[in-house]
Design a protein around this motif. Structure first.
Motif, PDB file in Angstrom:
ATOM      1  N   MET A   1      43.944  31.490  45.237  1.00  0.00           N
ATOM      2  CA  MET A   1      42.586  31.621  44.730  1.00  0.00           C
ATOM      3  C   MET A   1      41.657  31.999  45.874  1.00  0.00           C
ATOM      4  O   MET A   1      41.709  31.446  46.959  1.00  0.00           O
ATOM      5  CB  MET A   1      42.146  30.309  44.098  1.00  0.00           C
ATOM      6  N   ALA A   2      40.809  32.943  45.635  1.00  0.00           N
ATOM      7  CA  ALA A   2      39.870  33.396  46.656  1.00  0.00           C
ATOM      8  C   ALA A   2      38.690  32.440  46.750  1.00  0.00           C
ATOM      9  O   ALA A   2      38.423  31.650  45.844  1.00  0.00           O
ATOM     10  CB  ALA A   2      39.374  34.794  46.312  1.00  0.00           C
ATOM     11  N   GLU A   3      38.012  32.537  47.844  1.00  0.00           N
ATOM     12  CA  GLU A   3      36.825  31.724  48.053  1.00  0.00           C
ATOM     13  C   GLU A   3      35.701  32.209  47.141  1.00  0.00           C
ATOM     14  O   GLU A   3      35.566  33.396  46.892  1.00  0.00           O
ATOM     15  CB  GLU A   3      36.411  31.872  49.512  1.00  0.00           C
ATOM     16  N   GLU A   4      34.905  31.280  46.640  1.00  0.00           N
ATOM     17  CA  GLU A   4      33.794  31.663  45.773  1.00  0.00           C
ATOM     18  C   GLU A   4      32.743  32.419  46.573  1.00  0.00           C
ATOM     19  O   GLU A   4      32.550  32.166  47.751  1.00  0.00           O
ATOM     20  CB  GLU A   4      33.148  30.421  45.155  1.00  0.00           C
ATOM     21  N   ILE A   5      32.087  33.354  45.908  1.00  0.00           N
ATOM     22  CA  ILE A   5      30.964  34.060  46.523  1.00  0.00           C
ATOM     23  C   ILE A   5      29.719  33.798  45.686  1.00  0.00           C
ATOM     24  O   ILE A   5      29.812  33.341  44.551  1.00  0.00           O
ATOM     25  CB  ILE A   5      31.234  35.576  46.656  1.00  0.00           C
ATOM     26  N   GLN A   6      28.582  34.108  46.259  1.00  0.00           N
ATOM     27  CA  GLN A   6      27.320  33.862  45.573  1.00  0.00           C
ATOM     28  C   GLN A   6      26.604  35.187  45.341  1.00  0.00           C
ATOM     29  O   GLN A   6      26.511  36.025  46.237  1.00  0.00           O
ATOM     30  CB  GLN A   6      26.447  32.933  46.410  1.00  0.00           C
ATOM     31  N   CYS A   7      26.091  35.350  44.136  1.00  0.00           N
ATOM     32  CA  CYS A   7      25.346  36.553  43.783  1.00  0.00           C
ATOM     33  C   CYS A   7      24.069  36.623  44.619  1.00  0.00           C
ATOM     34  O   CYS A   7      23.364  35.628  44.775  1.00  0.00           O
ATOM     35  CB  CYS A   7      25.010  36.539  42.299  1.00  0.00           C
ATOM     36  N   ARG A   8      23.773  37.794  45.116  1.00  0.00           N
ATOM     37  CA  ARG A   8      22.586  37.998  45.940  1.00  0.00           C
ATOM     38  C   ARG A   8      21.301  38.023  45.117  1.00  0.00           C
ATOM     39  O   ARG A   8      20.224  37.851  45.646  1.00  0.00           O
ATOM     40  CB  ARG A   8      22.702  39.315  46.699  1.00  0.00           C
ATOM     41  N   LEU A   9      21.436  38.218  43.815  1.00  0.00           N
ATOM     42  CA  LEU A   9      20.260  38.329  42.970  1.00  0.00           C
ATOM     43  C   LEU A   9      19.914  37.012  42.262  1.00  0.00           C
ATOM     44  O   LEU A   9      18.794  36.521  42.373  1.00  0.00           O
ATOM     45  CB  LEU A   9      20.476  39.439  41.931  1.00  0.00           C
ATOM     46  N   CYS A  10      20.883  36.422  41.568  1.00  0.00           N
ATOM     47  CA  CYS A  10      20.580  35.226  40.766  1.00  0.00           C
ATOM     48  C   CYS A  10      21.091  33.922  41.382  1.00  0.00           C
ATOM     49  O   CYS A  10      20.730  32.852  40.923  1.00  0.00           O
ATOM     50  CB  CYS A  10      21.139  35.373  39.361  1.00  0.00           C
ATOM     51  N   GLY A  11      21.960  34.001  42.396  1.00  0.00           N
ATOM     52  CA  GLY A  11      22.470  32.796  43.044  1.00  0.00           C
ATOM     53  C   GLY A  11      23.691  32.188  42.382  1.00  0.00           C
ATOM     54  O   GLY A  11      24.178  31.154  42.821  1.00  0.00           O
ATOM     55  N   CYS A  12      24.215  32.814  41.340  1.00  0.00           N
ATOM     56  CA  CYS A  12      25.405  32.318  40.648  1.00  0.00           C
ATOM     57  C   CYS A  12      26.600  32.350  41.602  1.00  0.00           C
ATOM     58  O   CYS A  12      26.790  33.301  42.343  1.00  0.00           O
ATOM     59  CB  CYS A  12      25.675  33.208  39.432  1.00  0.00           C
ATOM     60  N   ARG A  13      27.428  31.288  41.582  1.00  0.00           N
ATOM     61  CA  ARG A  13      28.637  31.244  42.386  1.00  0.00           C
ATOM     62  C   ARG A  13      29.824  31.530  41.460  1.00  0.00           C
ATOM     63  O   ARG A  13      29.927  30.961  40.384  1.00  0.00           O
ATOM     64  CB  ARG A  13      28.787  29.888  43.050  1.00  0.00           C
ATOM     65  N   PHE A  14      30.725  32.430  41.917  1.00  0.00           N
ATOM     66  CA  PHE A  14      31.867  32.793  41.084  1.00  0.00           C
ATOM     67  C   PHE A  14      33.034  33.243  41.946  1.00  0.00           C
ATOM     68  O   PHE A  14      32.880  33.563  43.117  1.00  0.00           O
ATOM     69  CB  PHE A  14      31.486  33.884  40.070  1.00  0.00           C
ATOM     70  N   ASP A  15      34.206  33.251  41.340  1.00  0.00           N
ATOM     71  CA  ASP A  15      35.434  33.689  42.001  1.00  0.00           C
ATOM     72  C   ASP A  15      35.508  35.218  41.903  1.00  0.00           C
ATOM     73  O   ASP A  15      35.528  35.760  40.800  1.00  0.00           O
ATOM     74  CB  ASP A  15      36.635  33.052  41.310  1.00  0.00           C
ATOM     75  N   PRO A  16      35.556  35.922  43.031  1.00  0.00           N
ATOM     76  CA  PRO A  16      35.576  37.392  42.968  1.00  0.00           C
ATOM     77  C   PRO A  16      36.828  37.963  42.312  1.00  0.00           C
ATOM     78  O   PRO A  16      36.794  39.061  41.779  1.00  0.00           O
ATOM     79  CB  PRO A  16      35.476  37.817  44.435  1.00  0.00           C
ATOM     80  N   ASP A  17      37.933  37.210  42.322  1.00  0.00           N
ATOM     81  CA  ASP A  17      39.161  37.698  41.683  1.00  0.00           C
ATOM     82  C   ASP A  17      39.053  37.685  40.163  1.00  0.00           C
ATOM     83  O   ASP A  17      39.751  38.424  39.478  1.00  0.00           O
ATOM     84  CB  ASP A  17      40.353  36.851  42.106  1.00  0.00           C
ATOM     85  N   GLU A  18      38.191  36.845  39.626  1.00  0.00           N
ATOM     86  CA  GLU A  18      38.027  36.759  38.177  1.00  0.00           C
ATOM     87  C   GLU A  18      36.820  37.548  37.669  1.00  0.00           C
ATOM     88  O   GLU A  18      36.605  37.641  36.475  1.00  0.00           O
ATOM     89  CB  GLU A  18      37.906  35.295  37.763  1.00  0.00           C
ATOM     90  N   ALA A  19      36.041  38.117  38.573  1.00  0.00           N
ATOM     91  CA  ALA A  19      34.864  38.899  38.181  1.00  0.00           C
ATOM     92  C   ALA A  19      35.289  40.291  37.728  1.00  0.00           C
ATOM     93  O   ALA A  19      36.303  40.819  38.173  1.00  0.00           O
ATOM     94  CB  ALA A  19      33.897  39.011  39.348  1.00  0.00           C
ATOM     95  N   GLY A  20      34.510  40.871  36.853  1.00  0.00           N
ATOM     96  CA  GLY A  20      34.810  42.208  36.380  1.00  0.00           C
ATOM     97  C   GLY A  20      34.386  43.268  37.388  1.00  0.00           C
ATOM     98  O   GLY A  20      33.483  43.062  38.194  1.00  0.00           O
ATOM     99  N   ASP A  21      35.060  44.383  37.355  1.00  0.00           N
ATOM    100  CA  ASP A  21      34.701  45.500  38.222  1.00  0.00           C
ATOM    101  C   ASP A  21      33.433  46.153  37.705  1.00  0.00           C
ATOM    102  O   ASP A  21      33.147  46.131  36.514  1.00  0.00           O
ATOM    103  CB  ASP A  21      35.821  46.546  38.255  1.00  0.00           C
ATOM    104  N   CYS A  22      32.678  46.763  38.619  1.00  0.00           N
ATOM    105  CA  CYS A  22      31.492  47.492  38.180  1.00  0.00           C
ATOM    106  C   CYS A  22      31.937  48.769  37.486  1.00  0.00           C
ATOM    107  O   CYS A  22      33.100  49.154  37.549  1.00  0.00           O
ATOM    108  CB  CYS A  22      30.575  47.794  39.358  1.00  0.00           C
ATOM    109  N   GLU A  23      31.034  49.433  36.837  1.00  0.00           N
ATOM    110  CA  GLU A  23      31.384  50.626  36.080  1.00  0.00           C
ATOM    111  C   GLU A  23      31.016  51.912  36.813  1.00  0.00           C
ATOM    112  O   GLU A  23      31.039  52.980  36.235  1.00  0.00           O
ATOM    113  CB  GLU A  23      30.720  50.562  34.718  1.00  0.00           C
ATOM    114  N   CYS A  24      30.700  51.809  38.095  1.00  0.00           N
ATOM    115  CA  CYS A  24      30.350  52.982  38.887  1.00  0.00           C
ATOM    116  C   CYS A  24      31.603  53.790  39.188  1.00  0.00           C
ATOM    117  O   CYS A  24      32.618  53.242  39.582  1.00  0.00           O
ATOM    118  CB  CYS A  24      29.694  52.551  40.201  1.00  0.00           C
ATOM    119  N   ASN A  25      31.538  55.080  38.998  1.00  0.00           N
ATOM    120  CA  ASN A  25      32.644  55.935  39.400  1.00  0.00           C
ATOM    121  C   ASN A  25      32.144  57.119  40.216  1.00  0.00           C
ATOM    122  O   ASN A  25      32.810  58.125  40.324  1.00  0.00           O
ATOM    123  CB  ASN A  25      33.452  56.397  38.187  1.00  0.00           C
ATOM    124  N   CYS A  26      30.951  56.987  40.777  1.00  0.00           N
ATOM    125  CA  CYS A  26      30.357  58.053  41.574  1.00  0.00           C
ATOM    126  C   CYS A  26      31.013  58.088  42.949  1.00  0.00           C
ATOM    127  O   CYS A  26      30.955  57.114  43.697  1.00  0.00           O
ATOM    128  CB  CYS A  26      28.854  57.818  41.716  1.00  0.00           C
TER     129      CYS A  26
END
Length: 67
Positions: A1-26
């Motif tokens: 399990m990876a270390e939790e990270i914190q969102c820079r905008l809202c402060g939510c803490r979450f596991d980056p391995d379980e987070a969804g990928d962004c939809e950017c393909n540029c």
């Protein structure tokens, strides 16, 4: 399990391995789909680097050039 990270905008803490990928393909100036999305607010953040993912630029070039 990876270390939790914190969102820079809202402060939510979450596991980056379980987070969804962004939809950017540029490819030009974008993240090319490498960012992750905060599950709380949807803010796109850079995926944290792990020690096992460290690859030298030479190794990346060799892998991209298949002769």
């Amino acid at each position: 399990m990876a270390e939790e990270i914190q969102c820079r905008l809202c402060g939510c803490r979450f596991d980056p391995d379980e987070a969804g990928d962004c939809e950017c393909n540029c490819v030009f100036g974008g993240c090319n789909g490498r960012n992750i999305r905060c599950p709380n607010c949807g803010h796109d953040m850079p995926r944290p680097h792990s020690n096992k993912d460290k690859t030298s630029i030479i190794d990346k070039l060799k892998a991209s050039i298949k002769l």
